[in-house]
Enzyme design. Structure first.
Site, PDB file in Angstrom:
ATOM      1  CG  ASN A 171       9.642 -19.684  19.291  1.00 50.06           C
ATOM      2  OD1 ASN A 171       8.932 -20.478  19.908  1.00 50.06           O
ATOM      3  ND2 ASN A 171      10.300 -18.725  19.891  1.00 50.06           N
ATOM      4  CD  GLU A 266       9.126 -18.198  27.604  1.00 49.50           C
ATOM      5  OE1 GLU A 266       8.936 -17.035  27.198  1.00 49.50           O
ATOM      6  OE2 GLU A 266       9.635 -19.097  26.930  1.00 49.50           O
ATOM      7  CB  CYS A 300      10.599 -15.802  24.333  1.00 53.19           C
ATOM      8  SG  CYS A 300      11.426 -17.268  24.907  1.00 53.19           S
TER       9      CYS A 300
HETATM   10  O1  G3H Z   1      11.241 -18.523  22.437  1.00 53.36           O
HETATM   11  C1  G3H Z   1      11.413 -18.904  23.581  1.00 53.36           C
HETATM   12  C2  G3H Z   1      12.395 -19.926  23.890  1.00 53.36           C
HETATM   13  O2  G3H Z   1      12.198 -20.393  25.214  1.00 53.36           O
HETATM   14  C3  G3H Z   1      13.822 -19.456  23.693  1.00 53.36           C
HETATM   15  O3  G3H Z   1      14.681 -20.520  23.768  1.00 53.36           O
HETATM   16  O4  G3H Z   1      16.785 -19.299  24.266  1.00 53.36           O
HETATM   17  O5  G3H Z   1      16.836 -21.643  23.443  1.00 53.36           O
HETATM   18  O6  G3H Z   1      16.183 -19.787  21.919  1.00 53.36           O
HETATM   19  P1  G3H Z   1      16.207 -20.295  23.323  1.00 53.36           P
END
Ligand code: G3H
Length: 498
Positions: A171, A266, A300
């Site tokens: 993503n 993570e 996430c």
């Molecule tokens: O998908 C996991 C990422 O660490 C989320 O990052 O909060 O900038 O979308 P974000």
């Protein structure tokens, strides 16, 4: 305008297969095999990358070890200078990199550009933060500990770990790669990057910006290929000194197999949005929509369950529904709000969760609609704890609402989850918000805003199955170093004064 695989990126491509990056050069794998990347929108092959072999991984790690030794001795300001150069190049070439993100992971075009720009900023910030925090150490004297004279002086500083294996998720294949690469490099480590298959070509273009910046040969490598061939081989490789991984359950398996090395993991979340009776419902609704549906819920930190007090639930659901009705659904090239999810198997998984909720009696606020990988945004009201959607993360544009009658019920649901990444609470009572934050067992609690990782220098961490270690620029730099002490032992007695 430069396109992916052409102009300065021309070296990356031979025929129709993108090369991998090893020892400062773009190479073809001796396997003669490639891995196809399916465009989530067209569901047709878009790109191909090399299927690297274990022997090629060995060579990469050998070169990485050699390069790291010299890099660790390169002055900190010079390391920072190269990172600043890479940041400029990333921003300069944002269009072709964003083009790959659109084609490989169906990220809306505007968000794809934002990801690259954010990555350049992250790299610069890392360089600046690194020269400060790595430029300072500790000086301790022995006589503060019982039984000691003042004859031992300890100089403690931070030294690199060695070879860092970086595994980002689909993503954010660029941003969550540089969030590992930049801290590792400023701290004097070398990097072996294994990008996700969907997103690999964007990552290769990003790596080329580091190549153009002039980093030494072997310091940065990028291997592509099948997880079944090189996945475990990389994560269990004795030459790897630290793994920084972002992704799903695979991280749990990696942490069980990895050796005695630092891990930064993570692994997703089921972030709850707790909405109290005194909340600003307009603000809460706007954040539920943004938090739940941006990048089609494939973050996430997406809002993955709404826990709303019964007395304000109707008002909230109505406001969210009216916003959902205005969302555009379609291809990422058109900057639609909702774009196809990354793979057919993801879409099938999401559909499974929706059907389970249907069978168990959830209220569908919109009709369930799917075409290929494209799933229309869906709010499910009156979800109950016996439904899979109450606990599992869809990673798609489907959001469950659970109505609660006490705040404690909401906190209990949040803490009963396997995940513990972030949570958020909407209330005008700051005292209550602070007490809820204290009670919520998550790495971060946002007050009056949807969960989010950024700004990228903020600490970012999850509890339980959401991961181990803390991220964010400063924490990552610290995590990718170890403490080295030198103790000066003075002869006793020392000079007498006076
Ligand atoms: O998908 C996991 C990422 O660490 C989320 O990052 O909060 O900038 O979308 P974000």
């Amino acid at each position: 305008m430069a396109m992916a695989g052409s102009g300065v990126f021309g070296d990356l491509l031979e025929g129709e297969v993108y090369k991998y990056y090893s020892d400062g050069e773009w190479r073809k794998s001796s396997s003669g095999k490639s891995v196809a990347i399916i465009n989530p929108t067209t569901r047709k092959p878009q790109y191909k990358v090399q299927a690297c072999t274990q022997e090629e991984v060995n060579k990469v790690i050998d070169a990485s070890k050699v390069a790291q030794k010299a890099w660790a001795k390169t002055p900190l300001w010079k390391r920072a200078e190269l990172l600043h150069r890479a940041a400029v190049l990333l921003k300069e070439h944002k269009a072709p990199i964003a083009e790959c993100l659109v084609k490989e992971i169906a990220k809306p075009a505007k968000d794809a550009v934002t990801e690259v720009v954010r990555s350049g900023d992250l790299v610069s910030y890392c360089a600046e933060e690194g020269v400060r925090i790595l430029g300072a150490g500790k000086f301790l004297v022995s006589d503060s500990f019982p039984g000691n004279d003042r004859n031992k002086l300890c100089l403690a500083s931070k030294v690199p770990l060695g070879v860092i294996l970086a595994i980002p998720p689909f993503n954010y294949p660029v941003n969550l790669a540089v969030s590992k690469i930049a801290p590792a490099l400023i701290a004097g480590n070398s990097i072996v990057l294994k990008p996700p298959t969907q997103g690999a070509v964007a990552a290769l273009h990003m790596v080329h910006c580091f190549h153009l910046a002039g980093f030494p040969k072997g310091l940065i490598s990028c291997v592509t290929g099948k997880g079944s061939e090189i996945g475990d081989f990389l994560t269990m490789h004795p030459g790897v000194n630290c793994i920084s991984f972002t992704g799903g359950d695979t991280g749990i398996a990696i942490s069980k197999k990895a050796g005695m090395i630092p891990l930064q993991m993570e692994l997703g979340g089921k972030d709850a949005c707790l909405i109290l009776e005194d909340a600003d419902i307009d603000l809460a609704a706007a954040n539920v929509v943004k938090g739940g549906f941006s990048y089609s819920g494939q973050r996430c930190t997406a809002v993955k369950v709404v826990l709303v007090m019964e007395s304000v639930a109707d008002a909230l659901v109505e406001k969210v529904n009216s916003k959902v009705a205005k969302m555009t659904v379609g291809p990422p090239e058109d900057n639609c709000d909702i774009t196809p999810v990354v793979t057919e198997s993801s879409a099938n998984f999401i559909e499974g969760l929706v059907m389970d909720a249907k069978q168990k009696g959830a209220k569908f606020c919109q009709e369930y609609r799917r075409e290929g990988n494209l799933i229309w945004p869906l709010l499910l009201d009156h979800v109950r704890a016996d439904m899979r959607l109450a606990w599992e993360e869809p990673f798609g544009p489907v959001l469950p609402v659970i109505r609660i009658t006490t705040v404690e019920e909401g906190i209990h649901h949040c803490n009963a989850s396997n995940f513990g990444l972030q949570g958020c609470v909407f209330t005008k009572d700051i005292n209550k918000a602070m007490m809820i934050s204290d009670a919520m067992e998550t790495g971060t609690v946002q007050i009056n805003s949807a969960p989010a990782r950024g700004p990228d220098h903020f600490p970012f961490q999850g509890l339980r199955d959401s991961g181990i270690g803390s991220q964010g620029i400063t924490n990552s730099i610290e995590m990718m170093t170890k403490v080295k002490s030198t103790v000066i032992n003075l002869p006793t007695p020392s000079f007498t004064m006076g």
